[in-house]
Design an enzyme around this catalytic site. Structure first.
Site, mmCIF file in Angstrom:
data_model
loop_
_atom_site.group_PDB
_atom_site.id
_atom_site.type_symbol
_atom_site.label_atom_id
_atom_site.label_comp_id
_atom_site.label_asym_id
_atom_site.label_seq_id
_atom_site.Cartn_x
_atom_site.Cartn_y
_atom_site.Cartn_z
ATOM 1 N N HIS A 74 71.617 8.361 40.641
ATOM 2 C CA HIS A 74 73.004 8.462 40.164
ATOM 3 C C HIS A 74 73.066 9.222 38.858
ATOM 4 O O HIS A 74 72.239 9.000 37.985
ATOM 5 C CB HIS A 74 73.610 7.074 39.972
ATOM 6 C CG HIS A 74 73.911 6.441 41.290
ATOM 7 N ND1 HIS A 74 75.118 6.577 41.901
ATOM 8 C CD2 HIS A 74 73.128 5.723 42.113
ATOM 9 C CE1 HIS A 74 75.069 5.957 43.078
ATOM 10 N NE2 HIS A 74 73.885 5.431 43.223
ATOM 11 N N TYR A 211 83.541 1.202 35.508
ATOM 12 C CA TYR A 211 83.933 0.347 34.378
ATOM 13 C C TYR A 211 85.445 0.413 34.293
ATOM 14 O O TYR A 211 86.002 1.486 34.051
ATOM 15 C CB TYR A 211 83.331 0.869 33.066
ATOM 16 C CG TYR A 211 81.821 0.875 33.056
ATOM 17 C CD1 TYR A 211 81.112 -0.266 32.694
ATOM 18 C CD2 TYR A 211 81.106 2.016 33.416
ATOM 19 C CE1 TYR A 211 79.726 -0.282 32.692
ATOM 20 C CE2 TYR A 211 79.718 2.015 33.415
ATOM 21 C CZ TYR A 211 79.037 0.866 33.055
ATOM 22 O OH TYR A 211 77.659 0.855 33.060
ATOM 23 N N PRO A 302 74.514 -7.365 29.410
ATOM 24 C CA PRO A 302 74.255 -6.461 30.541
ATOM 25 C C PRO A 302 75.097 -5.178 30.516
ATOM 26 O O PRO A 302 74.877 -4.300 31.341
ATOM 27 C CB PRO A 302 74.590 -7.303 31.776
ATOM 28 C CG PRO A 302 74.609 -8.713 31.313
ATOM 29 C CD PRO A 302 75.000 -8.676 29.870
ATOM 30 N N LYS A 306 70.754 -2.120 30.131
ATOM 31 C CA LYS A 306 69.667 -1.687 29.244
ATOM 32 C C LYS A 306 68.479 -2.645 29.162
ATOM 33 O O LYS A 306 67.385 -2.234 28.780
ATOM 34 C CB LYS A 306 70.221 -1.516 27.821
ATOM 35 C CG LYS A 306 71.223 -0.394 27.689
ATOM 36 C CD LYS A 306 70.527 0.915 27.856
ATOM 37 C CE LYS A 306 71.467 2.095 27.835
ATOM 38 N NZ LYS A 306 70.768 3.329 28.182
ATOM 39 N N TYR A 397 73.800 6.320 27.285
ATOM 40 C CA TYR A 397 73.884 5.684 28.605
ATOM 41 C C TYR A 397 72.654 6.031 29.464
ATOM 42 O O TYR A 397 72.090 5.166 30.133
ATOM 43 C CB TYR A 397 75.158 6.156 29.294
ATOM 44 C CG TYR A 397 75.512 5.384 30.542
ATOM 45 C CD1 TYR A 397 75.891 4.041 30.467
ATOM 46 C CD2 TYR A 397 75.481 5.991 31.792
ATOM 47 C CE1 TYR A 397 76.227 3.324 31.601
ATOM 48 C CE2 TYR A 397 75.823 5.276 32.940
ATOM 49 C CZ TYR A 397 76.189 3.952 32.831
ATOM 50 O OH TYR A 397 76.524 3.245 33.967
HETATM 51 P P1 RFL Z 1 62.187 -11.785 32.393
HETATM 52 O O1 RFL Z 1 62.535 -10.912 33.552
HETATM 53 O O2 RFL Z 1 63.103 -12.883 32.036
HETATM 54 O O3 RFL Z 1 60.749 -12.358 32.700
HETATM 55 C C1 RFL Z 1 60.185 -13.399 31.938
HETATM 56 C C2 RFL Z 1 59.267 -14.189 32.847
HETATM 57 O O4 RFL Z 1 58.603 -15.188 32.081
HETATM 58 C C3 RFL Z 1 58.617 -16.404 32.823
HETATM 59 N N1 RFL Z 1 58.435 -17.531 31.866
HETATM 60 C C4 RFL Z 1 57.287 -18.167 31.681
HETATM 61 N N2 RFL Z 1 56.070 -18.039 32.264
HETATM 62 C C5 RFL Z 1 55.066 -18.859 31.867
HETATM 63 N N3 RFL Z 1 55.236 -19.826 30.920
HETATM 64 C C6 RFL Z 1 56.437 -20.000 30.307
HETATM 65 N N4 RFL Z 1 56.580 -20.942 29.370
HETATM 66 C C7 RFL Z 1 57.522 -19.147 30.680
HETATM 67 N N5 RFL Z 1 58.822 -19.053 30.311
HETATM 68 C C8 RFL Z 1 59.358 -18.065 31.033
HETATM 69 C C9 RFL Z 1 59.940 -16.377 33.539
HETATM 70 O O5 RFL Z 1 59.933 -17.257 34.677
HETATM 71 C C10 RFL Z 1 60.035 -14.910 33.945
HETATM 72 O O6 RFL Z 1 59.446 -14.650 35.200
HETATM 73 O O7 RFL Z 1 61.961 -10.933 31.053
HETATM 74 P P2 RFL Z 1 61.452 -9.403 30.846
HETATM 75 O O8 RFL Z 1 60.214 -9.143 31.640
HETATM 76 O O9 RFL Z 1 61.467 -9.190 29.384
HETATM 77 O O10 RFL Z 1 62.576 -8.495 31.537
HETATM 78 C C11 RFL Z 1 63.867 -8.458 30.990
HETATM 79 C C12 RFL Z 1 64.894 -8.261 32.122
HETATM 80 O O11 RFL Z 1 64.689 -9.244 33.115
HETATM 81 C C13 RFL Z 1 66.337 -8.346 31.596
HETATM 82 O O12 RFL Z 1 66.446 -7.708 30.346
HETATM 83 C C14 RFL Z 1 67.312 -7.669 32.564
HETATM 84 O O13 RFL Z 1 67.406 -8.403 33.761
HETATM 85 C C15 RFL Z 1 68.690 -7.536 31.939
HETATM 86 N N6 RFL Z 1 69.675 -6.992 32.889
HETATM 87 C C16 RFL Z 1 69.716 -5.642 33.167
HETATM 88 N N7 RFL Z 1 68.825 -4.792 32.588
HETATM 89 C C17 RFL Z 1 68.824 -3.463 32.924
HETATM 90 O O14 RFL Z 1 67.996 -2.710 32.378
HETATM 91 N N8 RFL Z 1 69.718 -2.940 33.841
HETATM 92 C C18 RFL Z 1 70.651 -3.735 34.462
HETATM 93 O O15 RFL Z 1 71.414 -3.243 35.301
HETATM 94 C C19 RFL Z 1 70.682 -5.141 34.124
HETATM 95 N N9 RFL Z 1 71.550 -5.975 34.735
HETATM 96 C C20 RFL Z 1 70.528 -7.879 33.566
HETATM 97 C C21 RFL Z 1 71.464 -7.335 34.491
HETATM 98 C C22 RFL Z 1 70.473 -9.267 33.344
HETATM 99 C C23 RFL Z 1 71.342 -10.098 34.022
HETATM 100 N N10 RFL Z 1 71.254 -11.483 33.737
HETATM 101 C C24 RFL Z 1 70.878 -12.438 34.707
HETATM 102 C C25 RFL Z 1 71.218 -11.906 32.355
HETATM 103 C C26 RFL Z 1 72.318 -8.181 35.174
HETATM 104 C C27 RFL Z 1 72.269 -9.566 34.938
HETATM 105 C C28 RFL Z 1 73.214 -10.433 35.710
#
Ligand code: RFL
Length: 407
Positions: A74, A211, A302, A306, A397
């Site tokens: 995209h 958006y 979100p 990012k 972006y």
């Molecule tokens: P994660 O993915 O939360 O992974 C952390 C992992 O650590 C585990 N954990 C543990 N393991 C062992 N011992 C413990 N004590 C632990 N405590 C936790 C967890 O189970 C998990 O598996 O963090 P990481 O790797 O830093 O990645 C970050 C991303 O997941 C997050 O920033 C994104 O999902 C944010 N986000 C988006 N980011 C984008 O770049 N593009 C998007 O389009 C986007 N859309 C979103 C999003 C986040 C969303 N939510 C749910 C907040 C959309 C949503 C709805």
């Protein structure tokens, strides 16, 4: 069981798995410990927008085969307000920096597969309950077996004795709280809006992310796959999913996204949740043998997609610093890890907040709100009409800063 390795990685999210794969490729010993089961993390739907530089980095490490084949590309997004619509061709404005749309859980699945196929170890269902020795010669991660959601958990406690800890365990993990009080400073902001996040088995009603700014509040139509779409609705802080039956969700989306000759395709809603619209950064992102990566160090709303990209950019920098350390650089890059990452973290926070305030209705509803709404319309007009303004937006972006090259 007690294990010795060079780097202990807490968390099998995008950040932890990127650190693990890159270190493994460099021949550096590492073990990943994850709180949840493999099935759970491979099904957890979150992000879906992968920046060009993130995809490039993964491809350089041979980690993007499926991503490249199965994702959609995209290069423009759409803004809607008062029945009007216009697109910003951000890829064309940034010399071709496109996004790949690919659900986060697919990427997590691919990264787990490649790490395990190359001989890597992940202890699933083993939350880290203690992190010790961060300011001594070696650190120890204490991991307890968890009763798991699907009954595949269990096993014995594991102690991982390691030289460095990559804290990739998200905002609620165990890594950051293990740092002694006063050694890191937290910066936080709770935003004045809530978001209802919706996932539905509905084909996209658009070819571009939308958006929409509406006097009732923001609505977003995000893309995931040809059969699944994500939507966001601005809701008051403290609202609850129980207030949002399916019919109300579709009616609200239809109203806020409305433009002439356009129809919203509906489907079965599979997930609704209220998101905590919080921004958070800790400084520095390291203490002794511990390095915080991704959501463990910073949370971003979100808006703008990012969070995952920032997490992978942190992971790339930490893996580079560890690789050069083990190649004998004396630890200069490791010492500078936090300083290397924070400028981009803050730049991205700033962009995300800007986008949030461009597209959300002020929550107070008073005369101030009417004034602020006029400012938003003026900003949107600039985005539509001024190539300079649109290029600055596009740069943020599409994701501006380059990921460090492979060492
Ligand atoms: P994660 O993915 O939360 O992974 C952390 C992992 O650590 C585990 N954990 C543990 N393991 C062992 N011992 C413990 N004590 C632990 N405590 C936790 C967890 O189970 C998990 O598996 O963090 P990481 O790797 O830093 O990645 C970050 C991303 O997941 C997050 O920033 C994104 O999902 C944010 N986000 C988006 N980011 C984008 O770049 N593009 C998007 O389009 C986007 N859309 C979103 C999003 C986040 C969303 N939510 C749910 C907040 C959309 C949503 C709805």
């Amino acid at each position: 069981m007690r294990l010795r390795t060079q780097v202990g990685i807490i968390g099998a999210g995008p950040a932890g798995l990127v650190v693990a794969n890159v270190l493994q490729q460099a021949g550096i010993g590492c073990v990943v410990v994850e709180r949840h089961t493999r099935a759970y993390v491979e099904a957890r739907a979150r992000a879906g927008v992968i920046e060009h530089r993130t995809a490039d980095f993964l491809a350089r490490h041979g980690l993007a085969d499926r991503l490249t084949m199965e994702s959609a590309r995209h290069g423009s997004c759409e803004f809607r307000y008062q029945g009007e619509r216009f697109s910003v061709p951000y890829a064309a404005l940034t010399g071709g920096r496109e996004h790949l749309v690919y659900p986060q859980q697919f990427l997590v699945r691919d990264l787990i597969e490649s790490f395990i196929a190359a001989g890597g170890t992940v202890f699933f269902s083993h939350p880290v309950v203690g992190v010790a020795g961060l300011d001594s010669d070696r650190a120890v991660l204490r991991c307890e077996p968890a009763g798991s959601e699907d009954g595949t958990g269990g096993g014995e406690p594991v102690d991982i004795d390691c030289e460095f800890v990559a804290g990739c365990d998200g905002f609620y993990g165990a890594a950051r709280p293990s740092v002694p009080a006063g050694r890191m400073r937290a910066f936080a902001r709770q935003h004045e809006f809530g978001w209802l996040a919706i996932l539905a088995e509905a084909p996209p009603s658009t070819t571009e992310i939308i958006y929409a700014l509406h006097e009732e509040g923001f609505a977003g139509h995000m893309l995931r796959t040809p059969t699944v779409s994500r939507y966001y609705l601005q809701v008051p802080v403290g609202d609850a999913v129980e207030n949002w039956p399916d019919a109300r969700i579709w009616a609200t989306l239809r109203r806020r996204l409305a433009v002439a000759d356009w129809e919203l395709k509906t489907g079965r809603i599979t997930e609704t949740s209220i998101l905590d619209m919080r921004s958070f950064v800790v400084e520095p992102m390291q203490y002794g043998r511990l390095f915080l990566v991704g959501d463990a160090a910073h949370i971003i709303t979100p808006a703008g997609g990012k969070g995952m990209n920032l997490a992978i950019a942190d992971a790339a920098e930490l893996a580079r610093a560890l690789t050069t350390y083990y190649a004998g650089d004396g630890g200069h890059l490791l010492e500078g890890y936090s300083a290397a990452r924070l400028p981009e973290v803050w730049r991205t926070q700033e962009f995300s907040r800007w986008l949030l305030h461009l597209t959300h209705s002020p929550s107070d509803g008073g005369t101030d709100a009417a004034f602020m709404h006029r400012l938003q319309l003026s900003r949107l007009a600039q985005l539509r009409d001024s190539p300079t303004f649109a290029t600055t937006f596009a740069d943020g972006y599409a994701g501006a800063a380059p990921v460090p090259v492979r060492v």
